[in-house]
Design an enzyme around this catalytic site. Structure first.
Site, short mmCIF file in Angstrom:
data_model
loop_
_atom_site.label_atom_id
_atom_site.label_comp_id
_atom_site.label_asym_id
_atom_site.label_seq_id
_atom_site.Cartn_x
_atom_site.Cartn_y
_atom_site.Cartn_z
N TRP A 23 -5.30 -3.31 3.32
CA TRP A 23 -4.80 -4.80 3.39
C TRP A 23 -3.75 -4.98 2.32
O TRP A 23 -3.14 -6.05 2.19
CB TRP A 23 -6.05 -5.79 2.78
CG TRP A 23 -6.83 -4.96 1.72
CD1 TRP A 23 -7.82 -4.01 1.77
CD2 TRP A 23 -6.42 -4.75 0.17
NE1 TRP A 23 -8.16 -3.43 0.51
CE2 TRP A 23 -7.40 -4.15 -0.41
CE3 TRP A 23 -5.48 -5.55 -0.48
CZ2 TRP A 23 -7.20 -3.78 -1.78
CZ3 TRP A 23 -5.34 -5.31 -1.65
CH2 TRP A 23 -6.29 -4.41 -2.39
N ASN A 24 -3.19 -4.12 1.50
CA ASN A 24 -2.28 -4.36 0.52
C ASN A 24 -1.00 -4.64 0.78
O ASN A 24 -0.52 -5.51 0.24
CB ASN A 24 -2.51 -3.48 -0.70
CG ASN A 24 -2.14 -1.93 -0.33
OD1 ASN A 24 -2.19 -1.60 0.68
ND2 ASN A 24 -1.47 -1.34 -1.18
N LYS A 72 -5.91 0.14 13.58
CA LYS A 72 -6.92 -0.78 13.21
C LYS A 72 -6.66 -0.99 11.74
O LYS A 72 -6.98 -0.32 10.83
CB LYS A 72 -8.35 0.25 12.95
CG LYS A 72 -9.55 -0.60 12.74
CD LYS A 72 -10.31 -0.08 12.00
CE LYS A 72 -10.32 -0.32 10.35
NZ LYS A 72 -10.10 -1.80 9.86
N PRO A 73 -6.17 -2.25 11.53
CA PRO A 73 -5.78 -2.57 10.37
C PRO A 73 -6.81 -3.43 9.66
O PRO A 73 -7.94 -3.40 10.35
CB PRO A 73 -4.48 -3.92 10.78
CG PRO A 73 -5.09 -4.47 12.02
CD PRO A 73 -5.59 -3.14 12.64
N ASP A 74 -6.93 -3.58 8.45
CA ASP A 74 -7.99 -4.25 7.75
C ASP A 74 -8.26 -5.63 8.17
O ASP A 74 -7.06 -6.37 8.36
CB ASP A 74 -7.55 -4.17 6.10
CG ASP A 74 -9.05 -4.39 5.53
OD1 ASP A 74 -9.41 -3.80 4.68
OD2 ASP A 74 -9.66 -5.72 5.44
N GLY A 131 -5.08 4.47 2.89
CA GLY A 131 -6.35 4.02 2.18
C GLY A 131 -6.54 4.66 0.91
O GLY A 131 -5.96 5.43 0.50
N GLU A 133 -2.27 8.91 3.73
CA GLU A 133 -1.80 8.18 2.52
C GLU A 133 -2.48 7.75 1.46
O GLU A 133 -3.10 6.73 1.81
CB GLU A 133 -0.56 7.30 2.96
CG GLU A 133 0.53 7.93 3.93
CD GLU A 133 1.50 8.79 3.24
OE1 GLU A 133 1.77 8.62 1.94
OE2 GLU A 133 2.28 9.49 3.95
N LEU A 134 -2.92 8.24 0.36
CA LEU A 134 -4.11 7.82 -0.20
C LEU A 134 -3.53 7.14 -1.52
O LEU A 134 -2.44 6.80 -1.93
CB LEU A 134 -4.99 9.05 -0.30
CG LEU A 134 -5.23 9.76 0.66
CD1 LEU A 134 -6.18 10.91 0.54
CD2 LEU A 134 -5.90 8.63 1.88
N CYS A 169 -0.09 1.41 -4.16
CA CYS A 169 -0.39 2.48 -4.22
C CYS A 169 0.33 3.33 -5.29
O CYS A 169 0.15 4.28 -6.12
CB CYS A 169 -0.64 3.22 -2.88
SG CYS A 169 1.02 3.20 -1.92
N GLU A 208 -8.23 4.93 -10.41
CA GLU A 208 -7.49 4.10 -9.94
C GLU A 208 -7.90 2.80 -10.19
O GLU A 208 -8.90 2.62 -9.56
CB GLU A 208 -7.04 4.57 -8.54
CG GLU A 208 -6.05 3.58 -8.12
CD GLU A 208 -5.73 3.65 -6.54
OE1 GLU A 208 -6.70 3.83 -5.62
OE2 GLU A 208 -4.54 3.64 -5.88
#
Ligand code: NAD
Length: 524
Positions: free
Chosen positions: A164-165, A188-190, A239, A261-262, A295, A393
């Protein structure tokens, strides 16, 4: 309700109309109902279709049917869609800036960073995709005799799961190279930021993308996410590291590729030869853009002892001067957190640090007077293990400042994390900074910038080492991952076997002489 909240409520009612939601959800599979909310009010923004298991299967079936035709189009025609999308996005940016702000609560300037990033990716892949994807000649097993071409085929239907960010950049922005490579995509977006992704899909359709080539499914992550992985030919996931591991396990079980991508625990290093004003301004950008829900933002600031007091004074001063608020207009520097869960995490990390003896140099308080999830940009000192803010984090506007003596020490401390996403070095000495950069274990390093220099350089790969991910976005890696390479070797004149009357021994001897000659002649 505060004035800011009632303004946001009025903006939401004016902008997110039933007509808009109907338009954006046209063709989106979903027998159930779900909703997204605005962090600026805490209230629902729109009701949206929720995908069942059958809906997800149907979305993939439609995408699969549409993909073959899309892939048959010459790559230049697919690339032209990206270039038209680029122009439409810049022209109609205000529409999506409003949606991003309403859905995430971030300041407009930070929402605009998403528009910039997506435009850069659209331009780059719109212009360069034909070169990235064209068939390549390679030297064959034997000169003249073996003619080799490498082809790049689309993988099929890419499953694309995003958080979502950065709802525009991480949905549409990351899907562009997959599409131009000839894939269909099911995203599948948030759900909380789905309107932005839905808007971007509609804009791509306006730019000429066939409707079924890009599907969207919405619903609970742990329910719909695994269904996406089940049907996809390749998965892109952005995410948390925890969910990324689950996605990787599922993709591994199906033997499909995945790029991940975390998270990060990124370091910003201020060397004693840095321009301290620029470094302090850069640290504010690094730590507090999108209220730290980025991130690649910095949660650890390391400053060399000789300049530490002065740097910290300037950093704190600039942080305290930030203008908080997220009206749908430029002119504020720092918006809201995106949800109650984010606010709870930030409060927990700060309270835990303070209880353990850390000191708050700036911020440190929720600001319900501005909106339900606002929290002040916060600088801590005296943070150490096992405080939560030290190693985990936070994914919020909380940064710990540490002091160091020399380059060796700070390299070791910056690298002392399982994450490896981004770092930032501030120095007046280019050679010193570049030497240090090469020794930092992060996928990107920005010198004299926070994160945007590396992220915006879309020709170069961007992504994480270690727990920060697998694979890269941007550059050649960012598009070739969406393709299956195929090597076509055409053998001419002589077979790769005994021939022309040679027996096995004679053939083996001929091959041995040939191999020696190829090395002597410096063949690669
Ligand atoms: P998250 O992992 O909870 O959710 C990300 C997405 O995965 C959402 O769409 C969610 O619905 C879905 N999901 C949830 N459970 C799932 C499951 N079991 N299987 C498949 N999908 C599932 O992450 P988040 O909290 O929404 O996002 C914040 C995290 O994302 C932070 O850790 C941040 O650092 C990271 N992030 C990384 C990058 C990057 O480029 N490296 C960019 C942005 C955010």
């Amino acid at each position: 309700m505060t004035t800011a909240q009632s303004d946001a409520r009025a903006d939401a009612a004016r902008l997110v109309t039933g007509e808009l939601v109907d338009l954006l959800t046209r063709g989106v599979a979903g027998s159930g109902r779900t909703a997204c909310h605005s962090p600026l009010t805490g209230e629902p923004l729109a009701e949206l279709p929720e995908a069942t298991e059958e809906d997800v299967a149907a979305a993939f079936a439609r995408a699969r049917a549409a993909q073959a035709d899309w892939a048959r189009r010459p790559v230049r025609r697919r690339a032209a869609v990206l270039l038209r999308f680029h122009d439409l996005l810049l022209r109609r940016q205000d529409e999506v800036l409003d949606l991003i702000q309403l859905e995430t609560g971030k300041a407009r300037l930070h929402a605009h960073e998403e528009v910039q990033a997506v435009a850069m990716a659209a331009r780059h892949y719109g212009r360069r995709a034909p070169a990235y994807l064209r068939p390549r000649r390679h030297a064959g097993a034997f000169p003249v005799l073996t003619h080799v071409t490498e082809l790049r085929h689309p993988r099929g239907v890419v499953g694309h799961i995003s958080p979502w960010n950065y709802p525009l950049e991480l949905s549409a922005g990351d899907a562009l190279p997959a599409l131009v490579a000839g894939n269909a995509v099911v995203m599948k977006p948030d759900t909380e930021t789905a309107l932005t992704a839905l808007w971007a899909r509609r804009l791509l359709i306006d730019a000429g993308l066939p409707e079924d080539v890009l599907g969207i499914v919405l619903g609970e992550g742990p329910v719909v996410g695994p269904l996406v992985v089940r049907h996809a030919d390749y998965v892109t996931f952005t995410g948390s590291t925890r969910t990324g591991r689950e996605v990787a396990e599922r993709a591994g079980a199906r033997l499909i590729g995945a790029s991940l991508e975390l998270g990060g625990k990124n370091a910003l290093v201020v060397l004693d030869d840095a321009d301290l004003d620029k470094a302090a301004a850069g640290a504010v950008r690094a730590c507090f853009s999108s209220a730290g829900q980025l991130c690649i933002s910095a949660e650890r600031v390391f400053v060399q002892e000789r300049v530490a007091d002065e740097f910290v004074r300037r950093f704190v001063e600039r942080t305290r001067a930030l203008r908080l608020g997220a009206p749908l207009a430029y002119g504020t520097d720092f918006g809201s957190l995106s949800s109650r869960a984010q606010l709870d995490t930030v409060v927990r990390h700060v309270e835990d640090a303070v209880a353990g003896g850390a000191e708050v140099l700036a911020g440190g308080r929720p600001r319900p007077d501005l909106g339900p999830y606002f929290y002040e940009p916060t600088i801590l000192t005296g943070v150490r293990p096992p405080m939560l803010a030290c190693e985990a984090e936070t994914f919020g506007p909380v940064v710990a400042v540490y002091r160091f003596a020399d380059d060796e020490e700070v390299i070791a401390r910056a690298n002392d994390t399982t994450f490896g996403l981004n770092s930032s070095i501030w120095s007046g000495n280019a050679r010193r900074a570049r030497r240090m950069a090469a020794r930092l274990r992060t996928g990107t390093v920005n010198i004299n910038e926070a994160y945007a220099a590396a992220y915006g350089s879309v020709q170069a790969p961007m992504g994480g080492m270690g727990d920060s991910g697998l694979g890269r976005r941007h550059g050649a890696e960012g598009i070739l991952k969406y393709t299956e390479p195929q090597t076509v070797a055409h053998q001419r004149l002589l077979p790769m076997a005994p021939s022309l009357g040679l027996d096995d021994r004679g053939y083996a001897a001929l091959m041995t002489r040939s191999l020696k000659a190829l090395k002597t002649l410096r063949f690669r």
